[in-house]
Design a protein around this motif. Structure first.
Motif, short mmCIF file in Angstrom:
data_model
loop_
_atom_site.label_atom_id
_atom_site.label_comp_id
_atom_site.label_asym_id
_atom_site.label_seq_id
_atom_site.Cartn_x
_atom_site.Cartn_y
_atom_site.Cartn_z
N CYS A 6 5.30 -5.27 -2.31
CA CYS A 6 5.20 -6.01 -3.49
C CYS A 6 4.97 -5.32 -4.56
O CYS A 6 4.41 -4.10 -4.78
CB CYS A 6 3.74 -6.70 -3.16
SG CYS A 6 3.39 -8.00 -3.99
N CYS A 8 3.76 -7.04 -7.57
CA CYS A 8 2.77 -7.62 -8.54
C CYS A 8 1.95 -6.87 -9.18
O CYS A 8 1.88 -5.64 -8.80
CB CYS A 8 2.41 -8.70 -7.68
SG CYS A 8 0.56 -8.29 -6.88
N CYS A 11 -0.85 -5.05 -7.13
CA CYS A 11 -0.33 -4.09 -6.09
C CYS A 11 0.20 -2.93 -6.55
O CYS A 11 -0.22 -1.81 -6.30
CB CYS A 11 0.82 -4.60 -5.27
SG CYS A 11 0.27 -5.74 -4.03
N HIS A 139 -4.62 -6.51 -0.68
CA HIS A 139 -4.16 -7.72 -1.12
C HIS A 139 -4.36 -9.00 -0.47
O HIS A 139 -4.78 -10.03 -1.04
CB HIS A 139 -2.58 -7.41 -0.97
CG HIS A 139 -1.86 -8.36 -2.19
ND1 HIS A 139 -1.02 -9.57 -1.66
CD2 HIS A 139 -1.65 -8.34 -3.35
CE1 HIS A 139 -0.60 -9.94 -2.95
NE2 HIS A 139 -0.85 -9.29 -3.86
ZN LIG Z 1 1.04 -7.84 -4.71
#
Ligand SMILES: [Zn+2]
Length: 151
Positions: A6, A8, A11, A139
């Motif tokens: 991931c 994002c 993260c 997460h």
């Molecule tokens: Zn993430």
């Protein structure tokens, strides 16, 4: 198991932080101390806030006029937060008990060198599998509904 990591912002922040903690604390002993300090500081802060909120709540109960500066937090918000923090404090207390067990382990100088060696290989790798698995856990944790209200 060829899942893309991931990307994002949470993260990415985690990847960075994870690597930094390996780079800056590359021995077993340093990791022990780091994690102990981190649990303790979390507990200290949570219990200070808990005490402060309890004080505010009991002050409100005993007097009609609430200071303007305190009005932005409602009674319900305080009560709900106190419930949550009570659980958090219990969890942190359990973690602390486990950390004490982790602290019982002593590692020889030669093995510490191994830790350092592995740490230097590990930290610059942006796609380390162990870290990605850790992060999946990290997460999910904050809004995972089944982890709330365990008691
Ligand atoms: Zn993430």
């Amino acid at each position: 198991m060829t899942e893309e990591p991931c990307q994002c912002s949470d993260c990415q922040r985690f990847y960075k932080e994870h690597d930094r903690l390996i780079r800056e604390f590359p021995t077993f002993k340093q990791q022990q101390e780091l994690n102990w300090a981190s649990i303790q500081s979390f507990r200290t802060l949570c219990s200070k806030v808990t005490n402060e909120l309890q004080r505010q709540l009991s002050e409100r109960e005993s007097s009609e006029d609430i200071g303007l500066e305190e009005k932005h937090i409602t009674d319900i918000e305080i009560t709900e937060t106190l419930d949550e923090l009570e659980s958090v404090n219990a969890y942190l207390y359990s973690i602390e008990a486990l950390m004490e067990r982790v602290f019982d382990t002593k590692i020889s100088k030669n093995i510490e060198l191994k830790f350092k060696e592995i740490a230097s290989e590990l930290a610059p790798d942006p796609l380390n599998m162990d870290r990605l698995m850790l992060n999946r856990l990290f997460h999910q944790t904050p809004d995972s509904p089944d982890k709330k209200n365990i008691n």
